[in-house]
Design a protein around this motif. Structure first.
Motif, mmCIF file in Angstrom:
data_model
loop_
_atom_site.group_PDB
_atom_site.id
_atom_site.type_symbol
_atom_site.label_atom_id
_atom_site.label_comp_id
_atom_site.label_asym_id
_atom_site.label_seq_id
_atom_site.Cartn_x
_atom_site.Cartn_y
_atom_site.Cartn_z
ATOM 1 N N SER A 252 13.597 -43.057 -54.773
ATOM 2 C CA SER A 252 12.361 -42.395 -54.354
ATOM 3 C C SER A 252 12.357 -42.167 -52.846
ATOM 4 N N TYR A 253 12.762 -43.190 -52.101
ATOM 5 C CA TYR A 253 12.768 -43.084 -50.644
ATOM 6 C C TYR A 253 13.779 -42.039 -50.169
ATOM 7 N N GLN A 254 14.983 -42.080 -50.719
ATOM 8 C CA GLN A 254 16.015 -41.133 -50.293
ATOM 9 C C GLN A 254 15.646 -39.695 -50.656
ATOM 10 N N PRO A 260 11.928 -33.573 -49.308
ATOM 11 C CA PRO A 260 10.502 -33.928 -49.391
ATOM 12 C C PRO A 260 9.687 -32.978 -50.261
ATOM 13 N N GLU A 261 10.046 -31.699 -50.299
ATOM 14 C CA GLU A 261 9.267 -30.755 -51.102
ATOM 15 C C GLU A 261 9.403 -31.048 -52.589
ATOM 16 N N ILE A 262 10.585 -31.478 -53.011
ATOM 17 C CA ILE A 262 10.771 -31.854 -54.414
ATOM 18 C C ILE A 262 9.924 -33.080 -54.741
ATOM 19 N N ILE A 266 6.848 -33.654 -57.527
ATOM 20 C CA ILE A 266 6.845 -34.727 -58.524
ATOM 21 C C ILE A 266 5.543 -35.527 -58.440
ATOM 22 N N LEU A 267 5.143 -35.870 -57.224
ATOM 23 C CA LEU A 267 3.913 -36.640 -57.042
ATOM 24 C C LEU A 267 2.687 -35.845 -57.483
ATOM 25 N N ARG A 268 2.719 -34.558 -57.227
ATOM 26 C CA ARG A 268 1.576 -33.724 -57.619
ATOM 27 C C ARG A 268 1.458 -33.623 -59.143
ATOM 28 N N LEU A 269 2.598 -33.547 -59.820
ATOM 29 C CA LEU A 269 2.574 -33.530 -61.281
ATOM 30 C C LEU A 269 1.960 -34.818 -61.817
ATOM 31 N N GLY A 270 2.309 -35.939 -61.179
ATOM 32 C CA GLY A 270 1.716 -37.206 -61.586
ATOM 33 C C GLY A 270 0.212 -37.228 -61.374
ATOM 34 N N PRO A 291 6.194 -37.522 -47.960
ATOM 35 C CA PRO A 291 6.218 -38.808 -48.668
ATOM 36 C C PRO A 291 7.114 -39.819 -47.961
ATOM 37 N N TRP A 292 6.634 -41.053 -47.892
ATOM 38 C CA TRP A 292 7.314 -42.198 -47.289
ATOM 39 C C TRP A 292 7.369 -42.145 -45.767
ATOM 40 N N ASP A 293 6.701 -41.140 -45.129
ATOM 41 C CA ASP A 293 6.401 -41.309 -43.706
ATOM 42 C C ASP A 293 5.413 -42.463 -43.572
#
Length: 497
Positions: A252-254, A260-262, A266-270, A291-293
């Motif tokens: 997830s972090y990598q 980041p756009e991908i 994914i997060l938006r779908l969730g 994400p992860w900033d």
């Protein structure tokens, strides 16, 4: 160092990290004497201090749990009382409990090279009494946030508010929020834990945020762990699920860093799945950063989403212009009424538990120091501090740090050395200690040591790489210097059990 009590290792902090450190030390060096000093009147650290409704881990317990003591409860996203029980049971079962001294705050520690040891100044927090003791090695497991207070901004007009204004770090045991309007200020893990818990009994809960945070839902019970528990011996389930979660966290972090756009999609779908097709995601769940900033907020079983869907809670993105007698007025002009306001606005960070350090009569100025492997300080001998990951479970790094500490002690024994000190390389470019944009981190970075841009002065947020480096690579790496001053006393044998 006179007739003061002497310990081979002094561990500071009786929470998750300190108790884990003691267990590692006992297993690897059973003849070494040690004690744990805990400033508060109880063990457990974070998990004893925080008492607000819904308090829980924001990491799965297969990685937040110790490597040497499997988490066996069904829930992998555990509540605070369950984690506290796990930590205290670990101390009891490993015989660590009897080595803990409560109400002992370390205020200053001074290292003497000729005597190859630390003189430690301790304040009794219950009586104000002072004492001193000495140790050969100092291990700081006191985390990095200030236990006495959290962070609350200077809200305009706060004195006008006629209701209750509280910080989650100091939750009143007798707070009655049944049937009341509650306003939770904040958008981090604490706020997202509080909202669904409070919504069970409050009339309504509003989460007011200046800016959104990335949120991800996970099952409270790990489905793979439940499946494997039916077909594999218990001793095999924990490492398998632990590594599955380690790799998921790392992946997830990598992905967040490289694509980041991908990850955003994914997060938006969730979010769409959890909140439903009619919920207005923007702007309330659309952060301006990648994400992860900042750390992703975990909501077990989508409990926050359920509260929002049912209308028991709502989220609002705006800024407070001023408190009023009955609530707050926002920059948009809207007024929010509330009988209770919870300022879930973050932590106040302090490095090394606020302990003053000195080496041979010279104070260590932390902002000018450089961290070695994220756990020692350049030119500061015989001292390790524990700081966990910002992008994974704290205990993953805490366990590795303790393993490294035990390896370092064994290396000192093998060399007949009384002192181990990483010598700072002046050619290494300093960079901030934590590369993390969260407000509570940015507010406090000026208090922290720096890290280096190159190994071994770099603080990595990568468990797999750290595992190879800290568990397997040689201790002697060119930066670590071992000495044994002629005046240094030999380590005392036999050591008290």
């Amino acid at each position: 160092m006179g007739a003061l009590e002497h310990l081979d290792v002094l561990i500071v902090g009786g929470g998750l990290s300190g108790i884990g450190a003691a267990c590692h030390l006992q297993a690897a060096h059973p003849r070494r004497s040690y004690a744990i000093l805990e400033a508060r009147d109880a063990t457990g650290g974070t998990w004893d201090l925080f008492r607000y409704p819904g308090i829980r881990s924001d990491s799965d317990m297969h990685t937040l749990g110790y490597r040497f003591r499997p988490w066996e409860a069904a829930k992998s996203i555990a509540d605070g009382p369950a984690i506290l029980e796990y930590v205290r049971n670990t101390a009891r079962e490993h015989g660590v409990e009897e080595r803990i001294r409560l109400n002992r705050r370390v205020v200053r520690a001074e290292f003497s090279t000729p005597e190859a040891g630390w003189r430690v100044h301790v304040e009794h927090t219950d009586t104000g009494e002072r004492e001193e003791l000495t140790c050969s090695f100092l291990y700081l497991c006191c985390g990095y946030f200030r236990y006495e207070q959290g962070y609350t901004p200077e809200f305009p007009g706060r004195d006008r508010f006629g209701g209750e204004l509280i910080h989650p770090q100091h939750w009143p045991e007798d707070l009655d929020y049944d049937g009341k309007r509650v306003l939770v200020i904040g958008s981090g893990a604490t706020a997202m834990t509080l909202v669904p818990a409070l919504a069970e009994r409050a009339a309504h809960v509003t989460m007011l945020q200046r800016s959104p945070t990335y949120v991800v839902a996970m099952p409270g019970t790990d489905p793979l762990a439940a499946l494997l528990a039916r077909i594999l011996p218990r001793r095999l389930v924990y490492p398998v699920v632990r590594w599955k979660n380690v790799l998921l966290q790392a992946g997830s972090y990598q992905l967040s860093r490289r694509r980041p756009e991908i990850m955003k999609r994914i997060l938006r779908l969730g979010l769409r799945y959890g909140l439903g097709k009619d919920f207005q995601i923007d702007p309330h769940f659309k952060p301006a950063y990648n994400p992860w900033d900042q750390r992703l907020c975990l909501v077990p079983d989508g409990d926050l989403f359920k509260s929002l869907r049912r209308g028991r809670a709502s989220v609002l993105t705006d800024r407070i212009e001023t408190f009023t007698e009955t609530g707050v007025r926002l920059a948009s002009g809207e007024e929010l009424g509330a009988e209770i306001v919870v300022s879930a606005t973050g932590l106040d960070l302090v490095p090394l538990g606020g302990i003053e350090l000195a080496v041979d009569g010279r104070d260590v100025v932390l902002p000018e120091a450089m961290a070695y492997k994220g756990m020692m300080l350049g030119d500061v001998p015989n001292m390790i501090f524990c700081v966990g990951y910002t992008n994974a479970s704290w205990t993953l790094k805490a366990d590795l740090t303790s393993e490294y500490a035990c390896r370092l002690l064994a290396e000192m024994d093998a060399r007949g050395a009384a002192i181990a000190v990483p010598e700072r390389d002046p050619s290494v470019t300093p960079v901030p200690f934590l590369d993390f944009s969260a407000g509570y981190v940015q507010r406090a970075l000026h208090r922290f040591p720096q890290q280096g841009a190159t190994e071994p002065w770099r603080l990595r947020q990568n468990y797999v790489l750290d595992l190879v480096t800290l568990r397997h690579r040689p201790i002697a790496d060119g930066a670590m210097r071992f000495t044994s001053p002629a005046a240094a006393p030999a380590r005392r044998e036999p050591v008290a059990a």
